[in-house]
Design a protein around this motif. Structure first.
Motif, short mmCIF file in Angstrom:
data_model
loop_
_atom_site.label_atom_id
_atom_site.label_comp_id
_atom_site.label_asym_id
_atom_site.label_seq_id
_atom_site.Cartn_x
_atom_site.Cartn_y
_atom_site.Cartn_z
N ARG A 155 0.84 -1.20 0.00
CA ARG A 155 0.00 0.00 0.00
C ARG A 155 0.88 1.25 0.00
N MET A 156 1.71 1.39 -1.05
CA MET A 156 2.58 2.56 -1.07
C MET A 156 2.24 3.47 -2.25
N CYS A 157 2.68 4.72 -2.15
CA CYS A 157 2.32 5.72 -3.16
C CYS A 157 2.66 5.24 -4.57
N ALA A 158 3.81 4.59 -4.71
CA ALA A 158 4.28 4.21 -6.04
C ALA A 158 3.30 3.31 -6.80
N SER A 159 2.39 2.64 -6.08
CA SER A 159 1.44 1.76 -6.77
C SER A 159 0.00 2.27 -6.61
N CYS A 160 -0.15 3.52 -6.22
CA CYS A 160 -1.48 4.04 -5.86
C CYS A 160 -2.10 4.84 -7.01
N ARG A 161 -3.38 4.65 -7.20
CA ARG A 161 -4.06 5.37 -8.28
C ARG A 161 -4.17 6.87 -8.01
N TYR A 162 -3.95 7.29 -6.77
CA TYR A 162 -4.06 8.72 -6.44
C TYR A 162 -2.73 9.46 -6.53
N PHE A 163 -1.67 8.73 -6.84
CA PHE A 163 -0.33 9.33 -6.81
C PHE A 163 0.03 9.95 -8.15
N ARG A 164 0.43 11.23 -8.11
CA ARG A 164 0.91 11.90 -9.32
C ARG A 164 2.27 12.54 -8.99
N GLN A 176 1.72 14.95 -5.86
CA GLN A 176 0.32 15.23 -5.59
C GLN A 176 -0.39 13.94 -5.18
N CYS A 177 -1.15 14.03 -4.09
CA CYS A 177 -2.05 12.94 -3.71
C CYS A 177 -3.46 13.40 -4.04
N ASP A 178 -4.07 12.74 -5.02
CA ASP A 178 -5.41 13.15 -5.43
C ASP A 178 -6.47 12.72 -4.42
N PHE A 179 -6.12 11.82 -3.51
CA PHE A 179 -7.11 11.40 -2.51
C PHE A 179 -7.43 12.57 -1.57
N VAL A 180 -6.40 13.26 -1.13
CA VAL A 180 -6.62 14.41 -0.24
C VAL A 180 -6.44 15.73 -0.98
N LEU A 189 6.56 10.33 1.22
CA LEU A 189 6.11 9.17 0.42
C LEU A 189 5.75 8.01 1.35
N ARG A 190 4.61 7.37 1.12
CA ARG A 190 4.13 6.31 2.01
C ARG A 190 4.55 4.92 1.51
N ILE A 191 4.86 4.06 2.47
CA ILE A 191 5.07 2.65 2.17
C ILE A 191 3.85 1.86 2.63
N GLU A 192 3.14 2.40 3.61
CA GLU A 192 1.93 1.73 4.13
C GLU A 192 0.88 2.82 4.35
N CYS A 193 -0.08 2.91 3.42
CA CYS A 193 -1.10 3.97 3.51
C CYS A 193 -2.48 3.34 3.48
N ARG A 194 -3.31 3.64 4.48
CA ARG A 194 -4.62 3.00 4.54
C ARG A 194 -5.56 3.51 3.45
N GLU A 195 -5.26 4.68 2.86
CA GLU A 195 -6.13 5.19 1.78
C GLU A 195 -5.70 4.69 0.40
N HIS A 196 -4.63 3.91 0.38
CA HIS A 196 -4.10 3.42 -0.90
C HIS A 196 -5.13 2.62 -1.70
N GLU A 197 -5.17 2.89 -3.01
CA GLU A 197 -5.94 2.03 -3.91
C GLU A 197 -5.03 1.67 -5.07
S1 SF4 Z 1 -3.73 7.84 -0.99
FE1 SF4 Z 1 -1.92 7.31 0.27
S2 SF4 Z 1 -0.72 5.92 -1.04
FE2 SF4 Z 1 -2.18 7.00 -2.35
S3 SF4 Z 1 -1.02 8.79 -3.14
FE3 SF4 Z 1 -2.19 9.45 -1.33
S4 SF4 Z 1 -0.70 9.22 0.36
FE4 SF4 Z 1 0.08 8.01 -1.36
#
Ligand code: SF4
Length: 221
Positions: A155-164, A176-180, A189-197
């Motif tokens: 669940r890290m940014c590098a594989s997250c659909r919200y990461f730009r 940019q984190c499009d989730f927030v 940069l997150r390695i373990e993020c609960r909002e990760h998709e």
């Molecule tokens: S939701 Fe979490 S894992 Fe995804 S880009 Fe934002 S901070 Fe990174």
């Protein structure tokens, strides 16, 4: 006998170094788990379930932890007896079940994780710049292993659909984190993020290319 002038290859020594750190991490894991009356596998299951509203199947838990399904089942049964996890019908398939963390399980996990370990103290020996460099190196290694199928998608940014990555001109907060809907910096940069998709494979590859490209530009300036 090895001498400083005939050293083993660098990758061997890096592996040896990682093994030493892994040993300290395992000791920390045992200490944290024992403090909350669990073993490291049981605590790792709580960690895998934390933040996953729909839970995980036994098969997914076993894969996530790198253990056999019977071993995962034994640990899940022990956690269920303590009231730390519960089973519920899987969304969209009432014949299947998923395992979810309970409030009691979450509190126990957080209490165990709050204990400082030897690895935490060792990380603080590094300067801020060294910590940031280490974070990037770890992300690269983890990303390689997950894309090779050795470990599951983390669940890290590098594989997250919200990461730009590197979409902002600000060198301190280029990502940019499009989730927030907010920018953030390298050290965030997150390695373990609960909002990760998890992003689809094609998009993950494009994001990674953009991340690598941004890193090269950053180091060239
Ligand atoms: S939701 Fe979490 S894992 Fe995804 S880009 Fe934002 S901070 Fe990174």
């Amino acid at each position: 006998m090895e001498t400083p002038t005939v050293a083993t290859p660098l990758d061997n020594r890096l592996r040896e170094g990682l093994a030493r750190i892994g040993m300290a991490l395992r000791i920390d894991d045992w200490t944290r788990a024992r403090n909350i009356g669990l073993n490291p596998t049981q605590k790792a299951i709580l960690e895998a379930l934390e933040g996953r509203e729909n839970g995980l199947s036994v098969k997914e838990i076993a894969f996530d932890l790198g253990v056999s399904q019977p071993s995962a089942t034994d640990s899940i049964t022990a956690l269920e007896r303590k009231g730390y996890v519960m089973k519920q019908p899987a969304p969209g398939d009432r014949r299947a079940v998923t395992v979810c963390i309970t409030d009691a399980g979450r509190q126990s996990f957080l209490a165990g994780d709050a204990v400082e370990g030897a690895a935490d103290r060792a990380i603080r020996v590094l300067s801020e710049a060294e910590q940031e460099d280490l974070l990037i190196s770890l992300i690269k290694m983890i990303r390689h292993m997950q894309e090779a199928g050795v470990i599951p998608i983390q669940r890290m940014c590098a594989s997250c659909r919200y990461f730009r990555p590197f979409v902002h001109a600000d060198n301190d907060r280029p990502h940019q984190c499009d989730f927030v809907n907010a920018s953030f910096g390298q050290r965030d940069l997150r390695i373990e993020c609960r909002e990760h998709e998890t992003a689809p494979p094609g998009s993950r590859a494009a994001t990674w290319d953009a991340f690598q490209g941004g890193l090269s530009t950053l180091h060239a300036t």
